[in-house]
Design a protein around this motif. Structure first.
Motif, PDB file in Angstrom:
ATOM      1  N   UNK A 216       0.082   9.707   8.744  1.00  0.00           N
ATOM      2  CA  UNK A 216       0.363   8.407   9.355  1.00  0.00           C
ATOM      3  C   UNK A 216      -0.845   7.479   9.202  1.00  0.00           C
ATOM      4  N   UNK A 217      -2.019   8.003   9.492  1.00  0.00           N
ATOM      5  CA  UNK A 217      -3.238   7.197   9.384  1.00  0.00           C
ATOM      6  C   UNK A 217      -3.486   6.771   7.940  1.00  0.00           C
ATOM      7  N   UNK A 218      -3.323   7.715   7.007  1.00  0.00           N
ATOM      8  CA  UNK A 218      -3.591   7.401   5.605  1.00  0.00           C
ATOM      9  C   UNK A 218      -2.598   6.370   5.068  1.00  0.00           C
ATOM     10  N   UNK A 219      -1.328   6.485   5.434  1.00  0.00           N
ATOM     11  CA  UNK A 219      -0.339   5.516   4.941  1.00  0.00           C
ATOM     12  C   UNK A 219      -0.569   4.144   5.554  1.00  0.00           C
ATOM     13  N   UNK A 220      -1.076   4.113   6.781  1.00  0.00           N
ATOM     14  CA  UNK A 220      -1.380   2.822   7.396  1.00  0.00           C
ATOM     15  C   UNK A 220      -2.551   2.152   6.680  1.00  0.00           C
ATOM     16  N   UNK A 221      -3.573   2.922   6.333  1.00  0.00           N
ATOM     17  CA  UNK A 221      -4.749   2.363   5.669  1.00  0.00           C
ATOM     18  C   UNK A 221      -4.509   2.100   4.188  1.00  0.00           C
ATOM     19  N   UNK A 222      -3.658   2.925   3.565  1.00  0.00           N
ATOM     20  CA  UNK A 222      -3.429   2.814   2.123  1.00  0.00           C
ATOM     21  C   UNK A 222      -1.919   2.769   1.865  1.00  0.00           C
ATOM     22  N   UNK A 223      -1.308   1.607   2.056  1.00  0.00           N
ATOM     23  CA  UNK A 223       0.156   1.504   1.959  1.00  0.00           C
ATOM     24  C   UNK A 223       0.721   1.771   0.574  1.00  0.00           C
ATOM     25  N   UNK A 224      -0.136   1.906  -0.437  1.00  0.00           N
ATOM     26  CA  UNK A 224       0.352   2.196  -1.788  1.00  0.00           C
ATOM     27  C   UNK A 224       0.636   3.688  -1.989  1.00  0.00           C
ATOM     28  N   UNK A 225       0.413   4.519  -0.955  1.00  0.00           N
ATOM     29  CA  UNK A 225       0.774   5.938  -1.046  1.00  0.00           C
ATOM     30  C   UNK A 225       2.293   6.051  -1.104  1.00  0.00           C
ATOM     31  N   UNK A 226       2.796   6.785  -2.088  1.00  0.00           N
ATOM     32  CA  UNK A 226       4.239   6.967  -2.257  1.00  0.00           C
ATOM     33  C   UNK A 226       4.750   8.081  -1.350  1.00  0.00           C
ATOM     34  N   UNK A 227       4.066   9.235  -1.389  1.00  0.00           N
ATOM     35  CA  UNK A 227       4.531  10.377  -0.603  1.00  0.00           C
ATOM     36  C   UNK A 227       3.441  11.440  -0.556  1.00  0.00           C
ATOM     37  N   UNK A 228       3.613  12.379   0.381  1.00  0.00           N
ATOM     38  CA  UNK A 228       2.751  13.551   0.493  1.00  0.00           C
ATOM     39  C   UNK A 228       3.616  14.767   0.164  1.00  0.00           C
ATOM     40  N   UNK A 229       3.209  15.551  -0.828  1.00  0.00           N
ATOM     41  CA  UNK A 229       4.024  16.684  -1.262  1.00  0.00           C
ATOM     42  C   UNK A 229       3.211  17.974  -1.238  1.00  0.00           C
ATOM     43  N   UNK A 230       3.769  19.056  -0.648  1.00  0.00           N
ATOM     44  CA  UNK A 230       3.096  20.357  -0.711  1.00  0.00           C
ATOM     45  C   UNK A 230       3.422  21.047  -2.037  1.00  0.00           C
ATOM     46  N   UNK A 231       2.430  21.677  -2.632  1.00  0.00           N
ATOM     47  CA  UNK A 231       2.650  22.439  -3.866  1.00  0.00           C
ATOM     48  C   UNK A 231       1.786  23.690  -3.832  1.00  0.00           C
TER      49      UNK A 231
END
Length: 597
Positions: A63-78
């Motif tokens: 949540x914090x990272x997407x607020x600061x960096x709105x160009x993040x598309x998604x977080x994916x586990x691999x």
């Protein structure tokens, strides 16, 4: 390797940021890399990968990272080892390209594809721009504007590095990215250069490249002798080093100074030296608080301000700058994202000048790196109390100087706002900022100089920047005296628009034909007509005082035989600034009188 990020982080790209939990610093690493992508990649889309997630998913503060960096598309586990999440990653990449990267679908002419394929398959590590345009013409693209556009696209694709028309990079423009980063990395990781406190010359490059080859970083044979200075000039253009010494150039055929020694700030001594100055009690104390302090910020600052640090202490995380009797310490903290600036010595005006120069350089760097740190000033008095400079500027009321304001780390304080701001900016300049309608008539200054002397004029540029900010002086000087039609027309237009003609007298400028005519000739004509004023600065021992005309002109800083002969050059340049002030005032008074007739 931080210094080479700017070579391969490009705009119009899709970034895959891979994090892993082993170090326990995934959140910090994410913010660091996302800030770099925001700065260098222009906010290109990013898919964040949490690797090592097989059977034990872990997370960052999404949540914090997407607020600061709105160009993040998604977080994916691999889990790369077991293949978990790879299909979902592939789907996410495809969807992102289709929905967010419209440039992918732009029409790409067939002839451009042929050029792209030729560049991608080239064996050479670099091309001159002429060779590149010849290649374009061979494939049917002869339009210069289209050739430049394609070069920029190839840069964005990562197939080549294109540096526009930066004159410091000579004629080489299109390069193999791996070759460039390998050459730069060889310098900034060279044991011999580190042992020499970051100093090297072109003659040291063979040793640097041999060391890199031993470390299996590059093949030294890929870097012929004619490319050695280019690598160093490339680093200089990108503020990774600066020329600490230049060859004497008065007798050089091309009239251009050749750097013979360079200094790489990232290879300076690691630790702060002992210094006698009482920095803890400095009358001016500023700090900058960042979300993330990029490793390259301070080295680039040291490069940009090297004219102020000549002979002063400097190390990997800090530098001392000097101007006349004032000194400043700029230091980055290793345990938190903060930069401190302490200024002492001299009188208040001299400290203001030094603070102005430093703040302007920091502001320019912050703009380039797309950062907005909080700038705070420590208040005069007992205890550590800091307040935002922006807040002080916003609340200043000359008729109500003392106000109760919130301070850091907590609480409030009675603050004499004008008194605190006087540490940074003169009251007259602040009054104009509050009411731009009261700004005085601009005064235009033309600087006439020989290009050979350009490196010695860095301090003059800083002085003129201060006069622009504090006294609305608009200065102009060309960066190269090239007698081409376009430059000739621009120079002649500036000669007609100027109010003050500043002649930089040196052994070279006295014999340059173009300076004699049209520059000095037209300045003399306009002065005799009562339209402008002419002043001069004697840069070095020369025959200007013996000249029948120049010897009669007002010389700035006349108490010094020349700037070069002054015990402290910065003191001479400070006197130049002070001597220019009454000239500016006379010209402005004359222009005001003419407007009121």
């Amino acid at each position: 390797m931080h210094s080479t990020h700017q070579f391969f982080l490009t705009e119009r790209s899709l970034y895959i940021l891979v994090l892993e939990p082993r170090t326990g610093l995934a959140q910090r690493d994410a913010e660091y890399w996302l800030k770099l992508i925001e700065t260098q990649g222009g906010g290109s889309p990013v898919i964040v990968i949490m690797n090592w997630s097989h059977g034990r998913r872990w997370r960052v503060d999404e949540v914090k990272l997407k607020r600061k960096f709105p160009f993040i598309v998604d977080f994916l586990p691999t889990d790369a080892l077991h293949g978990d999440g790879i299909e979902e990653l592939q789907r996410c990449i495809t969807q992102t390209v289709e929905e967010q990267m419209q440039d992918v679908w732009l029409t790409f002419p067939g002839k451009w594809r042929g050029i792209k394929n030729a560049i991608a398959g080239m064996q050479d590590n670099f091309l001159t721009y002429q060779q590149y345009t010849d290649l374009c013409a061979k494939h049917g693209e002869s339009d210069p504007a289209a050739q430049a556009d394609l070069a920029a696209i190839l840069h964005a694709l990562g197939l080549a590095l294109y540096f526009g028309r930066d004159p410091r990079l000579h004629d080489t423009r299109v390069l193999n990215p791996g070759w460039v980063t390998g050459g730069v990395y060889s310098v900034i990781r060279a044991p011999s250069v580190a042992k020499n406190d970051g100093q090297l010359g072109v003659c040291d490059m063979p040793q640097v490249l041999r060391e890199a080859e031993e470390q299996k970083v590059i093949e030294a044979s890929d870097y012929p002798a004619e490319s050695h200075q280019f690598i160093l000039e490339l680093m200089r253009a990108f503020q990774l080093c600066y020329a600490s010494e230049e060859e004497s150039n008065h007798n050089m055929d091309d009239g251009e100074a050749k750097p013979c020694r360079y200094l790489v700030p990232e290879l300076l001594p690691e630790f702060e030296p002992e210094m006698p100055q009482p920095w803890d009690s400095a009358p001016v104390r500023l700090r900058y608080r960042y979300e993330v302090l990029p490793p390259g910020l301070l080295p680039r600052f040291i490069v940009r301000t090297h004219a102020l640090s000549d002979g002063a202490p400097h190390w990997r995380h800090g530098v001392v700058l000097r101007h006349a009797e004032a000194e400043a310490l700029i230091r980055a903290e290793s345990d938190r994202p903060e930069l401190y600036l302490f200024v002492l010595g001299g009188d208040e005006e001299t400290r203001q000048v030094l603070v102005t120069m430093i703040r302007r350089e920091l502001e320019a760097l912050h703009t380039e790196m797309r950062m907005q740190p909080v700038e705070e000033l420590e208040l005069t008095g007992e205890g550590e109390q800091w307040i935002s400079v922006r807040s002080l500027r916003e609340v200043e009321q000359p008729e109500n100087p003392t106000q109760k304001l919130p301070v850091q780390p907590d609480g409030t304080a009675e603050v004499n706002v004008p008194q605190e701001l006087d540490k940074l900016v003169p009251a007259e300049a602040r009054a104009i900022d509050r009411d731009p309608a009261t700004a005085p008539i601009p005064v235009r200054l033309f600087v006439s100089y020989a290009h050979d002397d350009e490196r010695q004029l860095k301090r003059l540029d800083l002085m003129l920047d201060v006069l622009e900010q504090q006294h609305h002086l608009t200065s102009w000087r060309d960066t190269r005296l090239i007698a081409g039609d376009e430059w000739d027309e621009e120079i002649r237009n500036r000669l007609e628009a100027m109010d003050i003609f500043l002649f930089i007298a040196s052994q070279t400028s006295l014999v340059r034909p173009y300076i004699k005519d049209p520059e000095l000739k037209r300045a003399k004509e306009r002065r005799e007509a009562g339209e402008i004023e002419i002043v001069s600065v004697k840069l070095e021992p020369c025959a200007c005082d013996d000249d029948a005309y120049l010897g009669k002109l007002q010389r700035l800083a006349p108490t010094f035989k020349s700037v070069a002969q002054a015990p402290l050059k910065s003191t001479a340049w400070e006197q130049v600034r002070k001597d220019l002030l009454p000239v500016i005032q006379r010209v402005r008074a004359r222009k005001n009188a003419a407007m009121n007739r």
